[in-house]
Design a protein around this motif. Sequence first.
Motif, mmCIF file in Angstrom:
data_model
loop_
_atom_site.group_PDB
_atom_site.id
_atom_site.type_symbol
_atom_site.label_atom_id
_atom_site.label_comp_id
_atom_site.label_asym_id
_atom_site.label_seq_id
_atom_site.Cartn_x
_atom_site.Cartn_y
_atom_site.Cartn_z
ATOM 1 N N ALA A 10 58.753 -8.285 20.420
ATOM 2 C CA ALA A 10 59.287 -7.165 21.315
ATOM 3 C C ALA A 10 59.802 -7.705 22.969
ATOM 4 C CB ALA A 10 58.122 -6.091 21.882
ATOM 5 N N LYS A 62 61.751 -6.859 26.668
ATOM 6 C CA LYS A 62 61.966 -5.810 27.609
ATOM 7 C C LYS A 62 63.327 -6.085 28.180
ATOM 8 C CE LYS A 62 58.009 -3.081 27.881
ATOM 9 N NZ LYS A 62 57.168 -3.069 28.855
ATOM 10 N N GLY A 85 61.765 -2.890 20.685
ATOM 11 C CA GLY A 85 60.843 -3.270 19.331
ATOM 12 C C GLY A 85 61.528 -4.366 18.341
ATOM 13 N N SER A 132 57.760 -9.418 25.854
ATOM 14 C CA SER A 132 56.685 -8.601 25.791
ATOM 15 C C SER A 132 55.636 -8.698 24.858
ATOM 16 C CB SER A 132 56.948 -7.348 26.326
ATOM 17 O OG SER A 132 57.857 -6.567 25.125
ATOM 18 N N LYS A 170 61.673 -0.920 26.205
ATOM 19 C CA LYS A 170 61.264 -1.928 25.122
ATOM 20 C C LYS A 170 62.423 -1.863 23.855
ATOM 21 C CE LYS A 170 57.354 -2.438 21.901
ATOM 22 N NZ LYS A 170 56.125 -1.795 21.331
#
Length: 194
Positions: free
Chosen positions: A139, A141, A161, A35, A159
């Motif tokens: 990032a 997902k 991160g 993402s 998420k």
Amino acid sequence: MPATADAGRKPFGSALSATPNHIESEGVDSAYWSSNLPGGRAFKVPTKSKVGTIKIKGNIAGNQGPNVVHFQILHPIGNGRMKVILTSGNNKLPRGGDPNQVTTYHPINLCARKGDYVALSVIGGGTRFRTFSNVPGAATKAFTGAGGDNNGDTFTGRKLGGVELMMRMIAWTGPGKSGAGICNSYNPSSRLAR
């Protein structure tokens, strides 16, 4: 006779420059997709195409769990939700060895439209997938749910991160059977068998 031009190729996804040092392991079906990538690298399908080449850097750590992975085309349907459009056949990752090894796959007729995502789908079982790296600005997902990522299913990812999925794709864009020409009937509203 002049040689015919090969179908166009458009790479996207991870640059595969980091060492896989992050492990994801779930007990049931899970799907992972990029993402955000450092340096503004493209992570969505750049144009209508066949995703003809996928490279994954990393391996399976340890001997626990099944070694089955699929590649999926995810179509965004709004509010962060994804719909699974297509799923590849079964593939395997190396088990153990150098985490920097890169494995290349050539899925068959994995058709996508501009703006779709390509996901790594795993069947869980506690397998430790070392195909991620801790990278600032990245990032990924992730969705986890038993039987929840079959073709036609919809979901929203959580998420991860600072985690980069070490997966690079090449969109084959030519008009013939080796490129997007095979995908003329692609329709993101269709429900296709796994």
